[in-house]
Design an enzyme around this catalytic site. Structure first.
Site, PDB file in Angstrom:
ATOM      1  N   CYS A  50       3.338  -4.950   6.553  1.00 19.20           N
ATOM      2  CA  CYS A  50       3.039  -4.643   5.079  1.00 19.20           C
ATOM      3  C   CYS A  50       4.335  -4.173   4.282  1.00 19.20           C
ATOM      4  CB  CYS A  50       1.941  -3.717   4.894  1.00 19.20           C
ATOM      5  SG  CYS A  50       0.341  -4.374   5.669  1.00 19.20           S
ATOM      6  N   HIS A  81       0.726  -1.099  -0.067  1.00 15.73           N
ATOM      7  CA  HIS A  81      -0.067   0.038  -0.142  1.00 15.73           C
ATOM      8  C   HIS A  81       0.865   1.240  -0.059  1.00 15.73           C
ATOM      9  CE1 HIS A  81       0.948   0.651   4.126  1.00 15.73           C
ATOM     10  NE2 HIS A  81       0.493  -0.507   4.414  1.00 15.73           N
TER      11      HIS A  81
END
Length: 489
Positions: free
Chosen positions: A161, A153
């Protein structure tokens, strides 16, 4: 033309409707994205690069990612049918340590092979745009590994992430979207701890994750020698690449990650090319180990990494576990243009003090100086240990900045990690027909003299069932990159 426009609009609506409203990295806020974010066109410069490389705008893509180098690659299929590198993106932030994700909350970013379909594309991400990596896959589940919403992202902030800048994720998202428009049902996402070179394998030869890394290196080698997306299956809690049915079989083999492997073969042209590459790599790795190539330090206590191009733009910037973190390298990149906007809330990797306090302290010639191979984010205890904002306040004379400035935290010396026993591995066959037995538990033995070994039959590590792998950093100090300072957006 009108019909094509209508079909394209319907496909866009289907992709957006299929995207689950994921917060991304366990965020407690969701900012609804406008459709314009998810529908940004591929930049003209990138379209021109595709034309130069004989690629179509809507041809299939494949994504590879490397933690230590902090780089994400987008490969695209050319008109010849093979994949070629389109663009390499520096990663703004990743968290955890080198090694796979094991359980929810361990802050680890996943490693392995995953499949991204349109439903995993998230236009409503709290971090601009994102796509779900698909962790855990069948292999992860067979080992009891847990975790959810592990994303790639924007926003340059990570809790398990892989974080890019908003501009980068918009471009990557558009490439994935166009591949779906072209008919690709899912694109492959390959995540590695580092580029699977003999040098890197030699540096990390004592890491307890090495059996797992050798296993996914086989998939890397399949891609390297064929430039085709490797077919991925799982059985007996391990990866299997490019398996097809045996010549005398009447049906395709059925794979189950937790069950016994069915009979299968690997096409000879692939098997022989992979075997030759593995033999060259193993021989080179053995030479490097015999020459005394330094072993990478385990349990660093540093949470994640950042590409040097981003670290060079941030006060007290540090690349952490990524490469290129020395001050001279960062200084040389300070004038280079960053690939996207770096949010004011981002913090570079810093030592996980809670983890460091758990490590044993051993006597050295200097009780206050860490080993030369140790890279820590705070070089000056009286200044950098207080954090960027406290330091900034003190320098500009706001408030009593000396209140917390006298709390230096020394990084304790850490004993060198002991060598791990080497796992014996079977020799690869030119044509593999498999019906192997369940993997026995490996008894600990003294480490033998380094020598070239094959990786074709490497199995998943037996110890990674429910306990956290050594080297991960589940505990994070309060003043970490998770702290979001909205006042300096």
């Amino acid at each position: 033309m009108t019909h094509r426009t209508l079909v394209r609009a319907l496909l866009t609506s289907a992709v957006l409707a299929a995207g689950v409203m994921l917060a991304g990295c366990d965020s407690d806020q969701i900012s609804l994205a406008q459709n314009a974010k998810a529908n940004q066109p591929v930049p003209p410069k990138l379209v021109a690069a595709m034309a130069e490389k004989d690629m179509d705008l809507q041809s299939p893509i494949l994504v590879r990612l490397f933690k230590q180098e902090a780089e994400l690659e987008v490969w695209k299929q050319t008109r010849s049918g093979q994949f070629a590198l389109l663009k390499t993106y520096p990663i703004c932030r990743w968290s955890g340590d080198l090694g796979p994700k094991v359980r929810e909350g361990d802050r680890q970013a996943p490693e392995g092979f995953y499949s991204i379909n349109p439903s995993q594309m998230n236009p409503q991400s709290a971090y601009y745009l994102s796509f779900n990596t698909g962790y855990p896959n069948a292999f992860d589940k067979s080992l009891g590994r847990t975790g959810s919403e592990l994303m790639v992202h924007g926003d340059c902030s990570s809790r398990g992430c892989y974080a890019m800048t908003d501009e980068q994720i918009a471009e990557i998202y558009s490439l994935g979207r166009e591949s779906f428009f072209g008919g690709q049902k899912a694109f492959q996402f390959q995540a590695y701890p580092f580029r699977m070179t003999p040098v890197n394998m030699a540096k990390h030869r004592n890491n307890p994750n090495m059996p797992f890394w050798k296993m996914i290196k086989e998939g890397n080698d399949h891609f390297e020698v064929t430039k085709q997306e490797p077919k991925v299956d799982f059985c007996e809690k391990k990866y299997v690449f490019d398996a097809v049915k045996a010549p005398d079989a009447v049906r395709d083999p059925v794979f189950n990650a937790s069950a016994k492997c069915p009979a299968y073969v690997i096409p000879e042209e692939i098997a022989s090319a992979v075997r030759e590459k593995e033999q060259r790599d193993d021989a080179e790795m053995a030479k490097l180990a015999a020459k005394g190539t330094p072993v990478a330090r385990l349990n660093t206590g540093i949470d994640g990494g950042m590409n040097a191009i981003f670290a060079s733009k941030i006060p007290e910037g540090n690349t952490g576990l990524s490469e290129g973190g020395d001050s001279q390298a960062l200084a040389s990149m300070s004038l280079a243009r960053a690939p996207g906007t770096i949010p004011g809330t981002v913090n570079p990797p810093r030592p996980n003090l809670a983890v460091q306090r758990e490590e044993p302290v051993v006597a050295t010639t200097s009780s206050t100086t860490p080993p030369a191979s140790t890279r820590v984010a705070s070089a000056n205890a009286s200044d950098k240990s207080e954090g960027f904002f406290s330091s900034f306040a003190r320098k500009v004379g706001i408030g009593d900045a000396t209140a917390d400035a006298g709390k230096p935290v020394a990084s304790p010396p850490v004993a060198a990690a002991p060598a791990k026993p080497k796992v014996a591995e079977a020799k690869p066959q030119s044509v593999v027909r498999v019906a192997p037995k369940a993997e026995p538990k490996q008894a600990a033995k003294p480490a033998p003299k380094p020598q070239a070994t094959s990786t074709a039959a490497a199995a998943a590590p037996a110890a990674t069932t429910s306990t956290q792998l050594a080297g991960s950093a589940p505990v994070v100090q309060t003043n970490s990159f998770d702290t979001r300072f909205s006042a300096v957006k």
